[in-house]
Scaffold this motif. Structure first.
Motif, PDB file in Angstrom:
ATOM      1  N   LEU A 205      26.805 -12.807 -52.943  1.00 34.23           N
ATOM      2  CA  LEU A 205      26.366 -12.954 -51.776  1.00 34.23           C
ATOM      3  C   LEU A 205      24.932 -12.612 -51.869  1.00 34.23           C
ATOM      4  O   LEU A 205      23.880 -13.193 -51.362  1.00 34.23           O
ATOM      5  N   ILE A 206      24.783 -11.560 -52.555  1.00 31.74           N
ATOM      6  CA  ILE A 206      23.370 -10.722 -52.702  1.00 31.74           C
ATOM      7  C   ILE A 206      22.477 -11.899 -53.594  1.00 31.74           C
ATOM      8  O   ILE A 206      21.129 -12.026 -53.306  1.00 31.74           O
ATOM      9  N   THR A 207      23.118 -12.376 -54.590  1.00 31.26           N
ATOM     10  CA  THR A 207      22.463 -13.247 -55.410  1.00 31.26           C
ATOM     11  C   THR A 207      21.878 -14.625 -54.624  1.00 31.26           C
ATOM     12  O   THR A 207      20.812 -14.852 -54.830  1.00 31.26           O
ATOM     13  N   MET A 208      22.911 -15.008 -54.011  1.00 30.97           N
ATOM     14  CA  MET A 208      22.493 -16.107 -53.117  1.00 30.97           C
ATOM     15  C   MET A 208      21.428 -15.917 -52.035  1.00 30.97           C
ATOM     16  O   MET A 208      20.571 -16.719 -51.852  1.00 30.97           O
ATOM     17  N   THR A 209      21.435 -14.911 -51.482  1.00 31.33           N
ATOM     18  CA  THR A 209      20.480 -14.157 -50.483  1.00 31.33           C
ATOM     19  C   THR A 209      18.938 -14.370 -51.336  1.00 31.33           C
ATOM     20  O   THR A 209      18.142 -14.876 -50.679  1.00 31.33           O
ATOM     21  N   TYR A 210      18.733 -13.944 -52.363  1.00 33.69           N
ATOM     22  CA  TYR A 210      17.713 -13.979 -53.094  1.00 33.69           C
ATOM     23  C   TYR A 210      17.318 -15.372 -53.501  1.00 33.69           C
ATOM     24  O   TYR A 210      15.957 -15.399 -53.932  1.00 33.69           O
ATOM     25  N   LYS A 211      18.123 -16.007 -53.972  1.00 38.18           N
ATOM     26  CA  LYS A 211      17.868 -17.483 -54.275  1.00 38.18           C
ATOM     27  C   LYS A 211      16.979 -18.136 -53.034  1.00 38.18           C
ATOM     28  O   LYS A 211      16.140 -18.902 -53.283  1.00 38.18           O
ATOM     29  N   PHE A 212      17.552 -18.050 -51.958  1.00 35.72           N
ATOM     30  CA  PHE A 212      16.885 -18.537 -50.750  1.00 35.72           C
ATOM     31  C   PHE A 212      15.618 -17.657 -50.536  1.00 35.72           C
ATOM     32  O   PHE A 212      14.565 -18.757 -50.083  1.00 35.72           O
TER      33      PHE A 212
END
Length: 273
Positions: free
Chosen positions: A76-83
């Motif tokens: 979830l943290i990784t996906m957040t920073y991708k956005f």
């Protein structure tokens, strides 16, 4: 007399350390791996090897439980920073377009902006696909985390409310465990809600990429406004993770679970009084 007592105390410590049984003192429970062999008086190298093997096996069995809680949070943290990175990408192509308008020909700058917007739309589609995969793989784990944390917290708080006398050690252990449950639940729901929030900022980043400085194309399919419209439409679709396809995984869900748990605890505590 003192030597006899000391010898008995030493044997009792060996019993607690090697037998794998619970201590007889009710105020201080002692939990460990329960094994039939080797016996507690056996201190041979083979027996110690068996003890190390059993504890390593127990640790290996506990690692999947810890990873099941940590892996969704990491993704979830990784996906957040991708956005966040994608929003910064649109800000960067806007800055590049403002600079190219002054240094390059107008049609060259517009063509470069079109290529950047098209690449950003492709990256957004890939991110949406990854978000669906993460929800498909870890959605059940996060959903069970919400149910498990709320149910266990209610049971532990009921234990505190219905127990007339509880020593400070057991009370501290119970409060610490309840706090750990809510902390883990907050990590899951906070990061799930953070993805929803960061994804909602993408439409503004696309809209302010600099398309308004471009001239209107005669052929509609070549106009950059069409690309911006497609990108904004896709970005405005809310990205919300759901528990069992019903309950949103967001900040509001965490507040609701906390309030519900405290309400149940308060009702039983008042009835006890």
């Amino acid at each position: 007399m003192s030597l006899n007592v000391g010898h008995r105390g030493y044997k009792q410590q060996r019993w607690m350390a090697h037998s794998g049984l619970r201590s007889q003192n009710k105020d201080t429970p002692f939990y460990t791996v329960v094994t039939y062999l080797p016996h507690y008086e056996d201190n041979s190298a083979v027996a110690n090897g068996f003890r190390v093997f059993f504890y390593m096996t127990w640790l290996y069995m506990m690692l999947p439980m810890m990873s099941a809680d940590c892996m969704p949070i990491v993704h979830l943290i990784t996906m957040t920073y991708k956005f966040v990175t994608l929003c910064q990408y649109y800000d960067r192509i806007k800055e590049d377009f403002d600079r190219d308008v002054r240094t390059l020909r107008k049609h060259e700058a517009v063509a470069k902006l079109k290529a950047g917007c098209l690449e950003g739309i492709k990256m957004h589609q890939k991110l949406m696909f990854l978000a669906e995969e993460i929800h498909r793989v870890f959605g059940i784990i996060m959903s069970l985390q919400v149910c498990e944390s709320s149910a266990v917290a209610v049971l532990l708080l009921l234990r505190l409310a219905l127990t007339p006398h509880m020593n400070i050690t057991n009370a501290l252990m119970t409060y610490t465990f309840v706090g750990s449950l809510f902390y883990l639940l907050a990590l899951n729901l906070w990061n799930a809600g953070e993805i929803t929030y960061k994804a909602s900022l993408l439409s503004n980043a696309i809209f302010y990429c600099g398309w308004h400085l471009c001239e209107l194309e005669k052929e509609p399919h070549k106009d950059i406004r069409r690309l911006v419209l497609i990108g904004c439409t896709q970005a405005q679709k809310p990205l919300v993770l759901k528990a069992f396809g019903i309950q949103d995984l967001s900040y509001n869900t965490f507040v609701s679970v906390a309030r519900m748990t405290y309400s149940v605890f308060a009702v039983f505590y008042q009835r006890r009084g």
